[in-house]
Design a protein around this motif. Structure first.
Motif, PDB file in Angstrom:
ATOM      1  N   ILE A 142       0.845  -1.204   0.000  1.00 12.29           N
ATOM      2  CA  ILE A 142       0.000   0.000   0.000  1.00 12.29           C
ATOM      3  C   ILE A 142       0.876   1.248   0.000  1.00 12.29           C
ATOM      4  CG2 ILE A 142      -1.628   1.355   1.372  1.00 12.29           C
ATOM      5  CD1 ILE A 142      -2.827  -1.428   2.273  1.00 12.29           C
ATOM      6  N   ASN A 143       1.852   1.290   0.895  1.00 12.43           N
ATOM      7  CA  ASN A 143       2.710   2.473   1.011  1.00 12.43           C
ATOM      8  C   ASN A 143       3.575   2.699  -0.217  1.00 12.43           C
ATOM      9  OD1 ASN A 143       1.722   3.209   3.537  1.00 12.43           O
ATOM     10  ND2 ASN A 143       3.193   1.909   4.595  1.00 12.43           N
ATOM     11  N   GLU A 144       3.897   1.630  -0.959  1.00 14.26           N
ATOM     12  CA  GLU A 144       4.671   1.760  -2.193  1.00 14.26           C
ATOM     13  C   GLU A 144       3.801   2.180  -3.379  1.00 14.26           C
ATOM     14  OE1 GLU A 144       6.490  -2.084  -2.598  1.00 14.26           O
ATOM     15  OE2 GLU A 144       7.812  -1.752  -0.879  1.00 14.26           O
ATOM     16  N   GLY A 145       2.503   2.313  -3.166  1.00 16.55           N
ATOM     17  CA  GLY A 145       1.608   2.757  -4.236  1.00 16.55           C
ATOM     18  C   GLY A 145       1.240   1.682  -5.232  1.00 16.55           C
ATOM     19  N   ARG A 146       1.399   0.446  -4.836  1.00 20.28           N
ATOM     20  CA  ARG A 146       1.177  -0.668  -5.761  1.00 20.28           C
ATOM     21  C   ARG A 146      -0.268  -0.756  -6.271  1.00 20.28           C
ATOM     22  NH1 ARG A 146       3.394  -6.796  -4.940  1.00 20.28           N
ATOM     23  NH2 ARG A 146       2.702  -7.492  -6.960  1.00 20.28           N
ATOM     24  N   TYR A 147      -1.209  -0.226  -5.522  1.00 21.23           N
ATOM     25  CA  TYR A 147      -2.626  -0.324  -5.893  1.00 21.23           C
ATOM     26  C   TYR A 147      -3.248   1.050  -6.165  1.00 21.23           C
ATOM     27  CZ  TYR A 147      -1.572  -4.684  -3.499  1.00 21.23           C
ATOM     28  OH  TYR A 147      -0.975  -5.846  -3.096  1.00 21.23           O
TER      29      TYR A 147
END
Length: 160
Positions: A69-74
């Motif tokens: 989530i924090n890596e922006g994967r979604y």
């Protein structure tokens, strides 16, 4: 990422969530966050059977979910997060995941729990986690199915 909904449900992904809630919240991905389930091929297989057609599914442990989530994967998806216990959500928030509202659906009864409603049963550690979520500014509601009235969960928790 657009977290469209967060729900605590002891059954995680099942017919009611798959057929009613997923449509109501407009999810394109269901994210089941549970350390135990993510390590069990049998449990994952059962959850995969309940996945609605056309909806993406992730079954992750807490650490991987937070990181993804924090890596922006979604970021391009509408994510519906499902957990069994409120402590998971406290941990996610402490790891930088922004959660504004949580819906409490079903928390199963056991010998150790106390009933808050006919479908929500808690132990003291759950109460502590809910109070922590509330103190972090999270709006906590109770609603079993979308057609039920939305209740203020903290008002219900006063019965504990």
């Amino acid at each position: 990422m657009a977290i469209t909904a967060v729900r605590i449900d002891g059954r995680l992904l099942h017919g009611q969530v798959a057929n009613m809630w997923t449509n109501v919240v407009g999810a394109t991905r269901i994210m089941v966050i549970d350390d135990e389930v993510s390590n069990s091929e049998v449990a994952k297989a059962g959850i995969k059977l309940a996945k609605p057609a056309g909806i993406n599914l992730s079954i992750l442990n807490e650490t991987r979910a937070s990181n993804n989530i924090n890596e922006g994967r979604y970021d391009s998806q509408k994510v519906f997060i499902l957990v069994r216990h409120p402590r998971v959500l406290v941990n996610l928030i402490q790891n930088g995941v922004e959660i504004k509202t949580v819906n409490v659906g079903n928390m199963s009864q056991s010998d150790e729990t106390k009933s808050i409603t006919s479908s929500i049963n808690v132990v003291q550690s759950d109460v502590d986690a809910f109070q922590e979520l509330h103190s972090l500014g999270v709006n906590i509601t109770a609603q079993m199915v979308p057609s039920d009235p939305i209740l203020n969960f903290m008002d219900l928790l006063k019965k504990f």
